[in-house]
Design a protein around this motif. Sequence first.
Motif, PDB file in Angstrom:
ATOM      1  N   ARG A  64      -9.459   4.954   5.141  1.00 44.56           N
ATOM      2  CA  ARG A  64     -10.139   4.016   4.231  1.00 44.56           C
ATOM      3  C   ARG A  64      -9.985   4.480   2.776  1.00 44.56           C
ATOM      4  NH1 ARG A  64     -13.487   0.502   7.329  1.00 44.56           N
ATOM      5  NH2 ARG A  64     -14.104   1.374   9.326  1.00 44.56           N
ATOM      6  N   ASP A 106      -9.486   0.819  12.336  1.00 43.13           N
ATOM      7  CA  ASP A 106     -10.171   1.708  11.381  1.00 43.13           C
ATOM      8  C   ASP A 106     -11.230   2.564  12.072  1.00 43.13           C
ATOM      9  OD1 ASP A 106      -8.751   1.053   9.157  1.00 43.13           O
ATOM     10  OD2 ASP A 106     -10.169  -0.452   8.430  1.00 43.13           O
ATOM     11  N   TYR A 124       0.838  -1.204   0.000  1.00 44.28           N
ATOM     12  CA  TYR A 124       0.000   0.000   0.000  1.00 44.28           C
ATOM     13  C   TYR A 124       0.875   1.256   0.000  1.00 44.28           C
ATOM     14  CZ  TYR A 124      -4.218  -2.750   0.677  1.00 44.28           C
ATOM     15  OH  TYR A 124      -5.258  -3.626   0.485  1.00 44.28           O
ATOM     16  N   GLU A 167      -6.562   3.519   1.508  1.00 51.13           N
ATOM     17  CA  GLU A 167      -6.459   2.086   1.195  1.00 51.13           C
ATOM     18  C   GLU A 167      -7.090   1.782  -0.159  1.00 51.13           C
ATOM     19  OE1 GLU A 167      -8.049  -0.151   4.486  1.00 51.13           O
ATOM     20  OE2 GLU A 167      -6.492   0.666   5.812  1.00 51.13           O
ATOM     21  N   GLU A 221      -5.330   0.325  -3.560  1.00 53.11           N
ATOM     22  CA  GLU A 221      -5.826  -0.893  -4.224  1.00 53.11           C
ATOM     23  C   GLU A 221      -6.143  -0.602  -5.687  1.00 53.11           C
ATOM     24  OE1 GLU A 221      -8.956  -1.891  -1.525  1.00 53.11           O
ATOM     25  OE2 GLU A 221      -7.540  -2.704  -0.066  1.00 53.11           O
TER      26      GLU A 221
END
Length: 351
Positions: A332, A266, A67, A335, A339
């Motif tokens: 979030r 999170d 990441y 991330e 991705e």
Amino acid sequence: MTVFNSPHYDGHELISFKHDARSGLRAIVAIHNSNLGPALGGCRMYPYLNDDDALDDVLRLSKGMTYKSALAGLPLGGGKAVIIGDPSKMKSRDLLLAMGGFIEDLGGRYITAEDSGTTVSDLKVIAERTSYVSGVMEGGRFGGDPSPYTAQGVFYGIKAALKFKHGSDQLFGVRVAVQGAGAVGRHLISLLIGEGAVVFVADVNPRNAELARQAGATIVTCDEVLGFSADVLAPCAMGAAINSCTVENIQAGIIAGAANNQLASDAQGDRLLQRGILYAPDFVINAGGISDVYYQRAEGSSASTSAHIARIADSLLEIFARSIASNVSTARVAERLAEERFLLKKRVEAA
Ligand code: NAD
């Protein structure tokens, strides 16, 4: 030992185990994803209580590197190595050479670097058996220690957060509370004070606190730093600084620091969004170090490293904007953006 049932197993491409009876080496290399390039990540040596702890650590850390590199725009995948053992007791030349042989056998799919429990000198021994090592170049600026570059990235990140939240990235008079004045924190403090910020520092190590004081910072206690009345909180010590106990006490409007895994979960990222606190995701803002390690290997100039690190600000601005637009936490959003980058690459190739 559970491998595929580990809570940290995430479809990792490769997990390789090595035992060398002669030197006592017991090590694991995990490659999480290499869609964007060879997996680069540090080699950690730590006295894990058991093999499961070592496996969990290498799985978690290697995923984090995928990441981090994707968001840093580096042509790298995510990998990590762990050596099981107390570095102060078990580290030997033979063990490091065996580790070098292990990495060489992976044929370049994994490139190693310094991490906790290993030093640049150790990497030089590892490099006697493999060329898949970064951060060991001699001379010039290539001393192996990436922390000044990590600090530079955090500095750009703080300015990006100020610009996003207040419309100006000027640091003059801005109050910044820094938790941890170690390798990264101390460079960051100098950069901040150099641009007129008012810096408050807490460190459990009195020597590091004193050095920060001499640099112009005001010392506060470790208990008060996270809830200190400041514009920016920069966690630069250990992970999980923002947890269910501390998250409600934070007074700063911006959290932007170097520490890895700042959020205990999170849920803390969600809570920060609810509270209107702008959080710069750690694996985005602290990517200056990995960028430096990459450019050391690519033999790039200091200028190209710095130019690349400056792009951390652009990534953060994109993440902040998406977070506000979607009402999803910055962690979030980051991330998902990572991705998009490393999964999309695979889909485009397959098409
Ligand atoms: P370091 O060990 O040199 O510095 C950490 C400092 O934090 C030390 O001075 C320590 O005394 C202090 N500290 C520890 N616990 C504390 C607490 N509870 N309150 C206040 N101070 C505390 O480490 P570093 O290399 O500066 O890295 C700092 C953080 O940034 C770590 O989380 C690291 O994983 C992360 N990071 C570092 C780099 C890098 O280039 N060094 C890159 C990416 C991420």
